[in-house]
Design a protein around this motif. Structure first.
Motif, mmCIF file in Angstrom:
data_model
loop_
_atom_site.group_PDB
_atom_site.id
_atom_site.type_symbol
_atom_site.label_atom_id
_atom_site.label_comp_id
_atom_site.label_asym_id
_atom_site.label_seq_id
_atom_site.Cartn_x
_atom_site.Cartn_y
_atom_site.Cartn_z
ATOM 1 N N ILE A 1 63.807 -42.838 19.585
ATOM 2 C CA ILE A 1 62.404 -42.944 19.135
ATOM 3 C C ILE A 1 61.494 -42.214 20.122
ATOM 4 O O ILE A 1 60.615 -41.439 19.732
ATOM 5 N N GLU A 2 61.721 -42.434 21.417
ATOM 6 C CA GLU A 2 60.899 -41.782 22.432
ATOM 7 C C GLU A 2 61.003 -40.264 22.303
ATOM 8 O O GLU A 2 60.006 -39.540 22.315
ATOM 9 N N TYR B 1 59.204 -39.041 19.229
ATOM 10 C CA TYR B 1 57.753 -39.186 19.363
ATOM 11 C C TYR B 1 57.202 -38.099 20.281
ATOM 12 O O TYR B 1 56.196 -37.460 19.967
ATOM 13 N N ALA C 1 60.122 -40.556 14.029
ATOM 14 C CA ALA C 1 59.982 -41.557 15.087
ATOM 15 C C ALA C 1 59.622 -42.909 14.496
ATOM 16 O O ALA C 1 60.221 -43.937 14.836
#
Lengths: 283, 267, 354
Positions: free
Chosen positions: B223-224, B227, B235
């Protein structure tokens, strides 16, 4: 030899077996997973000599980061106290409509993975976010500032305050308020003299837990914080930065200070709590 | 009057602070339609991250549940030298920053760590590899089962267990047939909390993982990555999936109560 | 201070019967009144309504002729002792007692020294002079009770309301604190209303007893009057063990259904028809048997001795009737022709008819 070791450890005789097995298993488990890494944390900073450690401590960026972490966590935890009290009252005493839903929602920040909270809060409070846009029109910038750190820490710390206060408030007898009113107390006196003081130990506990969580928080903060050294860089992030620079000694120094101060604060909170709750101890 | 003001303020606060984040996650994830967001999950790196997270969670829950039960039994049933210290040690991970929880493993098994180089020569990789991720997750989730089971076990008392031993049951039999059924609810709660935390752990894993997409990236790390790469839909889709999994685990703790109520109604 | 309750009505949404159904009560200054009745009768509801703690739909409560509106109007005039005492857990005993004075507006608040003197005086009065600095969690039940009473009295109220104040105490403490409370009432010249479910307690301390049932006052009388002339069969039963014999009145005589009961005469003005005779076990007698008429139909079986009475059981038809005889009456015949219940009260449709 082995037998006498277990005999020495054991203090009271109970007929239940399994002491050796469970003690052995627990020691292996906690020893390898907690005690062993902890030793590394305690020993590592001194490995390159005391000089290196002292040098690592002469680092104003580190102190700025530690200050940012501790002050933001304290402000966030303090801001959570009035909101937490209000929500705890609504849940425990106020017969809030839709209480079951509110009750489940209170735990949301605990349940939401920190990375999810992080990107969500960053977007929500960003310049074009649902909450950030109206705030920026009011001239308040949240994201990429210290305020962003506090907002993120308030979000993750809220459940600690609510859940610490709620059961105490629930168990406080209703007739205390009635007794106070009949004795002539006015509404604000009922709140300040009768309702809040018995809650103080719980409030302190909630504050302490929220603060401890906030000091070490990483995932939900880094996306919203801006992460500028000396300004909006939190201590856990500095550890990551030092590791990326392969400065293990520096990283460990920050980690050790963070851990020691956190534990000291928890001890302080514990003793404060005990002092505030002196009246509750039975003879 | 005061009551209505406080009701209004409470719900307003809950809506703004607690309801907007999950709603926003969903709205961001579905911005380009449900097809687009599902498509992002088909990405091989995303798939690898999901599988790695599930694998790590499974191992963590299994290990920490087994040892957590044994430790809870030990602390509930015996008084021994150093009991308080052991209790404090078991709770320590709760008051440590996740980043520090990852750092300690680098100090042991990293390239500059105490054992890292030696293990490296034996071709054993821990830091920046899956074993490091597992160790870091084990560390941060270690207290949950003990902490939830211990108080309930202490409340249960030892009478039934002593009776079982006197009737000739062996240790494992007593644990399985007598001690555990009594703490079922607390055990479930502890296991689910462990699950939720293991699924979502970010800080500790981030430090030891090395962030190799498709190999050492768990769902939160992925996810990081997405993003920061401005792949917003991907994300938030992953975030929604992870959030739903973790929230389900937390909410499921109330399942026994629902089940009991449902059974009461139907009978 | 006199208390006047006038046609009080309290209903709760959802419930069919009102909690208080047109209750009126007059308590003159200086009287000790006990509200008794089974649980759910409305005693505590009435007491809380008098204190203004619960709203009521209609009716008024007046103190010394002044109609009270909210609970604030009553503050300081009414001392209330809660069932579980409701002591403030975080305040010492002294601060608890001083609370009613501490919350007064600065203009009317007595100076510190005066408050301290008042607290010391009350602690003495309650016979707990050394407990001022203790916290409620360290006190015994009896001590908490006294602190709660001291706190209620600190503002010098004219009326003292007590909600089941002895409920949580053990029997021995109960008895001693009961007589002490009555003594205190007399010394301070209070008007006291006590709620209890224990009729013996009420009979012992109160000047007047108000029996409640289903949100209504069934009888309001002195203990003696209540004992002699219970208004309904419920009051009769509530005040102590009673045995009832259904039957009918005919021509100035009461005939019980059971053969083993001796018919007895009743005042001539009582119309013929069904009636129930109720009697206390110690009022029952045995009618001696004529010497030559075979085996006795009624035979008393000893059941031990309690409280100065020999207890017996008599088989009457299918049931066993308790029957007590004062201990000093020795050598009593335990067989007889019939039971003598001529001291019974008669009830028709639940109401006294004698």
């Amino acid at each position: 030899m082995k037998h006498s070791f277990f005999a020495f450890m054991r203090k009271t005789g109970t007929s239940l077996p399994g002491f050796r097995l469970t003690l052995g298993a627990t020691l292996v488990w906690a020893g390898f997973l907690v005690a062993f890494p902890l030793c590394a944390l305690l020993a590592r900073p001194w490995q390159d000599g005391v000089g290196a450690m002292v040098a690592a401590l002469h680092d104003s960026r580190m102190f700025a980061a530690l200050w940012t972490s501790f002050s933001s966590a304290a402000i966030a935890a303090a801001c959570n106290v009035p909101f937490g009290l209000m929500l705890a009252w609504a849940l425990a005493r106020g017969q809030l409509p839709g209480r079951w839903l509110a009750d489940a929602l209170i735990d949301l920040p605990l349940a939401l993975p920190t990375a999810v909270s992080g990107i969500t809060l960053a977007t929500l409070y960003g310049p074009n976010g649902w909450l950030g846009a109206p705030l920026s029109r009011l001239g308040i910038t949240v994201s990429y500032t210290r305020a962003g750190i506090v907002v993120a820490l308030m979000f993750v710390g809220l459940p600690f305050v609510v859940r610490a206060v709620e059961p105490v408030l629930r168990n406080l007898p209703h007739d205390l308020e009635e007794a106070a009113v009949l004795l002539g107390a006015r509404p604000w006196q009922v709140v300040t003299r009768v309702l809040v003081p018995p809650l103080l130990p719980a409030v302190v506990t909630g504050f302490g837990l929220a603060f401890a969580r906030g000091v070490g928080e990483y995932g939900s903060v880094i996306f919203i914080a801006g992460n500028q050294p000396f300004r909006s860089e939190i201590a856990p992030l500095l550890i990551v930065v030092r590791l990326q620079e392969f400065d293990y000694a520096g990283a460990t120094a920050v980690a050790l200070i963070l851990l020691v101060i956190s534990l000291l604060v928890l001890l302080l909170v514990g003793s404060m709590r005990r002092k505030l709750a002196l009246w509750s101890e039975p003879a | 009057m005061t009551r209505y003001v406080l009701w209004g303020a409470s719900w307003l606060f809950i809506l703004v602070v607690l309801v907007t984040p999950p709603v926003m996650v969903l709205s961001e994830a579905l911005r380009d339609g449900i097809g687009a967001s599902v498509a992002t999950l088909a990405d091989p790196d995303a798939q690898a991250a999901i599988w790695l997270t599930l694998k790590v969670t499974l191992i963590t829950v299994a290990v920490n549940t087994l040892f957590g039960i044994l430790a809870a039994w030990l602390l509930a049933r015996f008084r021994f030298f150093g009991r308080q210290a052991l209790l404090a040690l078991l709770e320590l991970p709760l008051s440590m920053s996740p980043v520090v929880s990852g750092l300690v493993w680098l100090l042991l098994f990293g390239a500059q760590g105490w054992f890292g180089p030696a293990l490296e020569r034996m071709n054993i990789h821990i830091a920046f590899a899956v074993p490091g991720i597992v160790l870091a997750t084990l560390f941060v989730t270690l207290p949950y089962v003990v902490r939830t089971v211990l108080p309930v076990m202490e409340l249960q008392g030892r009478d039934a267990e002593e009776a079982a031993f006197l009737a000739g049951a062996r240790f494992w039999q007593v644990l399985w047939y007598v001690a555990l059924p009594g703490v079922r609810g607390a055990l479930l709660s502890g296991v689910l909390l462990t699950t939720a935390r293991a699924l979502g752990e970010f800080g500790a894993v981030s430090v030891v993982s090395g962030h190799i997409p498709g190999e050492t990236e768990t769902m939160p790390l992925h996810i990081e990555n997405l993003y920061n790469g401005y792949q917003s839909v991907a994300a938030f889709t992953m975030a929604a999936l992870l959030g739903v999994l973790a929230m389900a685990a937390v909410l499921l703790r109330a399942a026994p109560a629902w089940f009991a109520r449902w059974r009461e109604k139907t009978i | 201070m006199s208390v006047e309750v006038n046609a009080l009505l309290r209903t709760v949404p959802g419930a069919q019967a009102p909690l208080l159904d047109n209750v009126s009560l007059h308590v003159p200054d200086g009287m000790f009144v006990a509200l008794v009745g089974p649980s759910g009768a409305g005693k505590t509801t009435l007491l809380r309504a008098i204190a203004g703690l619960d709203p009521y739909r209609a009716g008024t409560v007046s103190l010394d002729g002044h109609v009270m509106t909210g609970v604030q109007a009553r503050a300081g005039k009414i001392g209330f002792v809660f069932q579980n005492y409701a002591l403030f857990p975080h305040m010492s005993v002294a601060r608890n007692i001083a609370f009613g004075l501490d919350v007064l507006p600065a203009a009317t608040r007595p100076p510190r020294a005066q408050v301290a003197a008042r607290v010391a005086e009350l602690l003495d009065l309650m016979q707990i002079p050394t407990l001022g600095q203790a916290y409620p969690s360290r006190l015994s039940g009896g001590q908490r009770q006294r602190v709660a009473l001291a706190r209620a009295l600190a503002t010098g109220p004219g009326v003292l309301l007590l909600d089941e104040p002895f409920g949580a105490l053990d029997p021995i403490v109960r008895r001693s604190i009961r007589t002490w409370l009555r003594d205190l009432h007399d010394r301070l010249g209070l008007t006291t209303i006590l709620v209890t479910h224990d009729q013996e307690e009420a009979l012992e301390v109160a000047d007047r007893i108000v029996v409640m049932q289903n949100g209504r006052i069934v009888q309001d009388a002195s203990p003696q009057e209540l004992d002699c002339n219970p208004a309904t069969d419920f009051v009769m039963e509530f005040l102590g063990e009673a045995v009832s014999f259904p039957g009918h009145v005919q021509g100035g005589m009461m005939y019980a259904q059971d053969e083993a009961i001796q018919p007895f005469s009743v005042p001539a003005h009582l119309a013929d028809g069904p009636a129930t005779a109720m009697i206390r076990p110690y009022e029952i007698g045995l009618v001696p048997q004529a010497t030559d008429s075979g085996p006795a139909p009624v035979r008393a079986v000893p059941r031990g001795v309690r409280g100065g009475y020999r207890h017996y059981a008599v088989q009457v038809g299918a049931r066993s009737v308790p029957f007590f005889v004062a201990q000093e009456r020795d050598g009593l015949a335990l067989e007889g022709r019939a039971l003598d219940i001529s001291r019974a009260r008669l009830f028709r449709d639940g109401r006294a008819c004698l």
